[in-house]
Design a protein around this motif. Sequence first.
Motif, PDB file in Angstrom:
ATOM      1  N   GLY A  91     -12.178   8.275  15.256  1.00 24.14           N
ATOM      2  CA  GLY A  91     -11.863   9.397  14.120  1.00 24.14           C
ATOM      3  C   GLY A  91     -11.801   8.641  12.882  1.00 24.14           C
ATOM      4  N   ILE A  92     -12.060   7.424  12.579  1.00 28.94           N
ATOM      5  CA  ILE A  92     -11.708   6.600  11.465  1.00 28.94           C
ATOM      6  C   ILE A  92     -12.897   7.140  10.405  1.00 28.94           C
ATOM      7  N   GLU A  93     -12.279   7.408   9.081  1.00 27.38           N
ATOM      8  CA  GLU A  93     -13.020   8.251   8.218  1.00 27.38           C
ATOM      9  C   GLU A  93     -13.467   6.826   7.216  1.00 27.38           C
ATOM     10  N   TYR A  94     -12.609   5.977   7.092  1.00 26.03           N
ATOM     11  CA  TYR A  94     -12.772   4.907   5.888  1.00 26.03           C
ATOM     12  C   TYR A  94     -12.389   3.520   6.464  1.00 26.03           C
ATOM     13  N   VAL A  95     -13.303   2.499   6.127  1.00 26.09           N
ATOM     14  CA  VAL A  95     -13.006   1.285   6.763  1.00 26.09           C
ATOM     15  C   VAL A  95     -13.294   0.337   5.298  1.00 26.09           C
ATOM     16  N   PHE A 107     -18.459 -17.853  10.083  1.00 22.61           N
ATOM     17  CA  PHE A 107     -18.824 -16.518   9.313  1.00 22.61           C
ATOM     18  C   PHE A 107     -18.173 -15.307  10.093  1.00 22.61           C
ATOM     19  N   HIS A 108     -17.371 -14.367   9.628  1.00 31.08           N
ATOM     20  CA  HIS A 108     -17.033 -13.448  10.158  1.00 31.08           C
ATOM     21  C   HIS A 108     -16.747 -12.074   9.308  1.00 31.08           C
ATOM     22  N   THR A 109     -16.710 -10.931   9.483  1.00 31.30           N
ATOM     23  CA  THR A 109     -16.439  -9.806   8.889  1.00 31.30           C
ATOM     24  C   THR A 109     -15.408  -9.033   9.325  1.00 31.30           C
ATOM     25  N   TRP A 110     -14.382  -8.735   8.613  1.00 32.64           N
ATOM     26  CA  TRP A 110     -13.374  -7.966   9.111  1.00 32.64           C
ATOM     27  C   TRP A 110     -13.454  -6.620   8.590  1.00 32.64           C
ATOM     28  N   MET A 111     -13.322  -5.736   9.793  1.00 31.76           N
ATOM     29  CA  MET A 111     -13.496  -4.009   9.466  1.00 31.76           C
ATOM     30  C   MET A 111     -12.048  -3.529   9.700  1.00 31.76           C
ATOM     31  N   VAL A 112     -11.524  -3.218   8.499  1.00 32.58           N
ATOM     32  CA  VAL A 112     -10.271  -2.972   8.598  1.00 32.58           C
ATOM     33  C   VAL A 112     -10.129  -1.131   8.351  1.00 32.58           C
ATOM     34  N   PRO A 113      -9.783  -0.526   9.217  1.00 27.57           N
ATOM     35  CA  PRO A 113      -9.630   0.920   9.122  1.00 27.57           C
ATOM     36  C   PRO A 113      -8.600   1.419   8.249  1.00 27.57           C
ATOM     37  N   ARG A 114      -8.774   2.540   7.400  1.00 28.12           N
ATOM     38  CA  ARG A 114      -7.548   2.976   6.660  1.00 28.12           C
ATOM     39  C   ARG A 114      -6.972   4.481   7.236  1.00 28.12           C
ATOM     40  N   TYR A 115      -5.796   4.202   7.711  1.00 32.57           N
ATOM     41  CA  TYR A 115      -5.145   5.340   8.233  1.00 32.57           C
ATOM     42  C   TYR A 115      -4.373   5.873   7.491  1.00 32.57           C
ATOM     43  N   GLU A 116      -3.755   7.036   7.622  1.00 29.02           N
ATOM     44  CA  GLU A 116      -2.914   8.074   6.614  1.00 29.02           C
ATOM     45  C   GLU A 116      -1.573   6.943   6.394  1.00 29.02           C
ATOM     46  N   MET A 118      -1.098   4.080   6.192  1.00 26.58           N
ATOM     47  CA  MET A 118      -1.276   2.732   5.210  1.00 26.58           C
ATOM     48  C   MET A 118      -1.054   3.092   3.653  1.00 26.58           C
ATOM     49  N   TYR A 119      -1.356   4.407   3.449  1.00 22.87           N
ATOM     50  CA  TYR A 119      -1.374   4.794   1.879  1.00 22.87           C
ATOM     51  C   TYR A 119       0.001   4.421   1.329  1.00 22.87           C
ATOM     52  N   GLN A 120       1.073   4.301   2.183  1.00 25.45           N
ATOM     53  CA  GLN A 120       2.500   4.030   1.610  1.00 25.45           C
ATOM     54  C   GLN A 120       2.299   2.677   1.021  1.00 25.45           C
ATOM     55  N   PHE A 121       1.265   2.018   1.173  1.00 24.83           N
ATOM     56  CA  PHE A 121       1.259   0.517   0.703  1.00 24.83           C
ATOM     57  C   PHE A 121       0.385   0.562  -0.669  1.00 24.83           C
ATOM     58  N   GLY A 122      -0.408   1.813  -0.858  1.00 23.74           N
ATOM     59  CA  GLY A 122      -1.091   1.667  -1.770  1.00 23.74           C
ATOM     60  C   GLY A 122      -2.579   2.131  -1.352  1.00 23.74           C
ATOM     61  N   ARG A 123      -3.534   2.242  -2.400  1.00 21.87           N
ATOM     62  CA  ARG A 123      -4.958   2.903  -2.049  1.00 21.87           C
ATOM     63  C   ARG A 123      -6.090   1.613  -2.339  1.00 21.87           C
ATOM     64  N   SER A 124      -5.528   0.580  -2.756  1.00 24.78           N
ATOM     65  CA  SER A 124      -6.628  -0.335  -3.352  1.00 24.78           C
ATOM     66  C   SER A 124      -6.473  -1.507  -2.364  1.00 24.78           C
ATOM     67  N   SER A 127      -3.652  -3.328  -1.159  1.00 26.11           N
ATOM     68  CA  SER A 127      -2.646  -2.790  -0.182  1.00 26.11           C
ATOM     69  C   SER A 127      -2.928  -3.441   1.086  1.00 26.11           C
ATOM     70  N   VAL A 128      -4.053  -4.191   1.415  1.00 26.78           N
ATOM     71  CA  VAL A 128      -4.395  -4.629   2.558  1.00 26.78           C
ATOM     72  C   VAL A 128      -3.401  -5.620   3.261  1.00 26.78           C
ATOM     73  N   ARG A 129      -3.229  -6.458   2.637  1.00 23.23           N
ATOM     74  CA  ARG A 129      -2.211  -7.574   3.023  1.00 23.23           C
ATOM     75  C   ARG A 129      -0.815  -6.928   3.471  1.00 23.23           C
ATOM     76  N   PRO A 130      -0.291  -6.524   2.698  1.00 26.03           N
ATOM     77  CA  PRO A 130       0.962  -5.693   3.277  1.00 26.03           C
ATOM     78  C   PRO A 130       0.874  -4.631   4.401  1.00 26.03           C
ATOM     79  N   VAL A 131      -0.222  -4.011   4.388  1.00 21.62           N
ATOM     80  CA  VAL A 131      -0.544  -3.410   5.747  1.00 21.62           C
ATOM     81  C   VAL A 131      -0.835  -4.129   6.850  1.00 21.62           C
ATOM     82  N   LEU A 132      -1.493  -5.393   6.672  1.00 22.00           N
ATOM     83  CA  LEU A 132      -1.678  -6.290   7.853  1.00 22.00           C
ATOM     84  C   LEU A 132      -0.441  -6.649   8.274  1.00 22.00           C
ATOM     85  N   LEU A 133       0.326  -7.202   7.205  1.00 22.55           N
ATOM     86  CA  LEU A 133       1.676  -7.802   7.759  1.00 22.55           C
ATOM     87  C   LEU A 133       2.643  -6.500   8.137  1.00 22.55           C
TER      88      LEU A 133
END
Length: 162
Positions: A91-95, A107-116, A118-124, A127-133
């Motif tokens: 059910g992952i809507e955005y990646v 060579f590698h590609t990260w496919m990072v899903p966006r869950y609800e 995660m938005y506490q860390f921002g939408r841009s 926000s990805v690095r704080p989400v990962l940490l």
Amino acid sequence: MRKIILSNGQTVEVECLSCALTSGVMEPDAQVITETEYFHAHQDVAYPIKGLVILASKRHFTSFDEMTEEEKMDYITVLTKIRKAQRNVLGIEYVYYFYNEDTTHHFHTWMVPRYEWMYQFGRSIESVRPVLLHARNEMNTKEHNEEIREAIQKLRKELTKM
């Protein structure tokens, strides 16, 4: 040799993490998701986020323009199938997709899903690095890792059908 901390807290020393994973010398924490002649997909070993997939080349290169025609076709095909499976069974809507050329890995590609959550860390992209940490430091529990393993099994099953 590089020291890498895995999501299970273990530290491994490898020349190249991608070489170790794609050659089978080191198993990803939660198993291979899918594999083709040219690529290997696995749950990221450092960040326990359900559906976070790393699609890595088996051959050691770092840039799009170094791919053979066969690798290019395989890459886009498997990337598309993984994304479809993420949507269908998890059910992952955005990646967010990331790839960088100044890496010591293949060579590698990260496919990072966006869950609800995660938005506490921002939408841009910032926000990805704080989400990962946050995932590494706060979500690395036995129960959460079991959910990730179940998600991987769902992805594997769906990809096998495709």
